[in-house]
Design an enzyme around this catalytic site. Sequence first.
Site, PDB file in Angstrom:
ATOM      1  N   ASP A 119      -2.053  -4.396  -2.983  1.00  0.00           N
ATOM      2  CA  ASP A 119      -3.193  -4.255  -3.888  1.00  0.00           C
ATOM      3  C   ASP A 119      -4.543  -4.553  -3.253  1.00  0.00           C
ATOM      4  OD1 ASP A 119      -1.890  -3.452  -6.292  1.00  0.00           O
ATOM      5  OD2 ASP A 119      -1.071  -5.471  -6.460  1.00  0.00           O
ATOM      6  N   ASP A 177       1.000   3.084  -8.923  1.00  0.00           N
ATOM      7  CA  ASP A 177      -0.300   2.409  -8.818  1.00  0.00           C
ATOM      8  C   ASP A 177      -0.820   2.402  -7.377  1.00  0.00           C
ATOM      9  OD1 ASP A 177       1.713   1.484 -10.585  1.00  0.00           O
ATOM     10  OD2 ASP A 177       0.599  -0.297 -11.131  1.00  0.00           O
TER      11      ASP A 177
HETATM   12  N1  GLY Z   1      -1.080  -2.359 -10.866  1.00  0.00           N
HETATM   13  C1  GLY Z   1      -0.530  -3.031 -11.953  1.00  0.00           C
HETATM   14  C2  GLY Z   1      -0.842  -2.465 -13.286  1.00  0.00           C
HETATM   15  O1  GLY Z   1      -1.359  -1.397 -13.429  1.00  0.00           O
HETATM   16  O2  GLY Z   1      -0.536  -3.145 -14.244  1.00  0.00           O
END
Ligand code: GLY
Length: 401
Positions: A119, A177
């Site tokens: 992330d 994601d």
């Molecule tokens: N990347 C985690 C979410 O979208 O909750």
Amino acid sequence: MRIRQKMYVVVCAISLLAVCCASWANTPKWFKNAVKTSNHQLLFMADQLKDVQGKAYFPRTLKADGSYVMAKVQDWTSGFYPGSLWLAYKLTGNEDLAKEARKYTNLLEEIQYYTGNHDVGFMMYCSYGNALRLKPEQKDTEILVNTSNSLCKRFNPEVGLIRSWDFGKWSYPVIIDNMMNLELLFWASGQTGNSKFHDIAIAHADKTLKNHFRENMTSYHVVSYSVPSGDVESKGTFQGYSDSSAWARGQSWGLYGYTMCYRFTKNPAYLDAACEIAHFIMENRPSNKDYIPYWDYNTPDIPNASRDASAAAITASALLELGEYIKDSKLSDSCIEYAENILKQLSSSDYLAKKSENKGFILKHSVGNFPGNSEIDVPLNYADYYYLEALTRYKERKKFN
Ligand code: GLY
């Protein structure tokens, strides 16, 4: 200065003022209110946070009792509050926002060497990336390049993908994601001239396109791979209703991800993917006049299910970009119009907080992790971030002042 030169300067200044006033007068009321409210909320929040103790500096959401859930620097959402401050600064020119934005951005410096999750693209490109674009400081570029190198450490060439998580039951989990983190790598490739970043981003986007999508172009949340073969081991969900359902935010991440990949590569396969995802989202809205998706398109409690304003905000921002790339003007207009409708709905009192309410968060009614019984019908810092990004894109497109 001669008298004629002076008169010329005065006429120019008056003309500029007239253009600015006309443009502001043409700006819709809902948009002005959205910008004013956002400006107020973010500074109100900064004031509320003055006395934060400990190392969790970043407001993420609210607890049931109305107090803040604060995130540490390593949390995937840590870059969104500084990012929102930067975007609101872009919208308003308010230097107080820039001051807070820089303060919160610099708290993330250590993340440039963090390899604990995928992330770091969210965390650093939303904070330092916006800082670099809007009010750069000397170290910003180096910090972002270092972050890109850290992200590349999570790429296994045998599997051909960046690994998303280090927890859970999966051998090598990759979540939809993760497409969002590729923006940092494309930027790093352009910045440094090192094709490694670009190649990793392309490998990840291509293999995700091959394995994450169903026939109707909805996506699985989590696809896990065997190591070292790189074969698909399982397809399913973590935050969606079921393995076969379409988790709303996941569809938005995919739409945004492939639109952004097209920006950097001009690969028509990415544009097609984005258009097909957009088609699914637009065709499956709650009703003709309702543009905010339920948290999962297949949850059985529709129409009583919670909405996810974060998915709507990400979609609006993505569609405003996608609309710029689609050559067919009818299709392009429908993307822009859909984004505008999302923004209008999010800017209504149903979703937009009243001044000084919501503890300074801008939007209400998002869902973080429904199956985990966590963050249901709450404000979320990333809903605010993508709402503000969509407002900035909308403003640029409409050429508001
Ligand atoms: N990347 C985690 C979410 O979208 O909750």
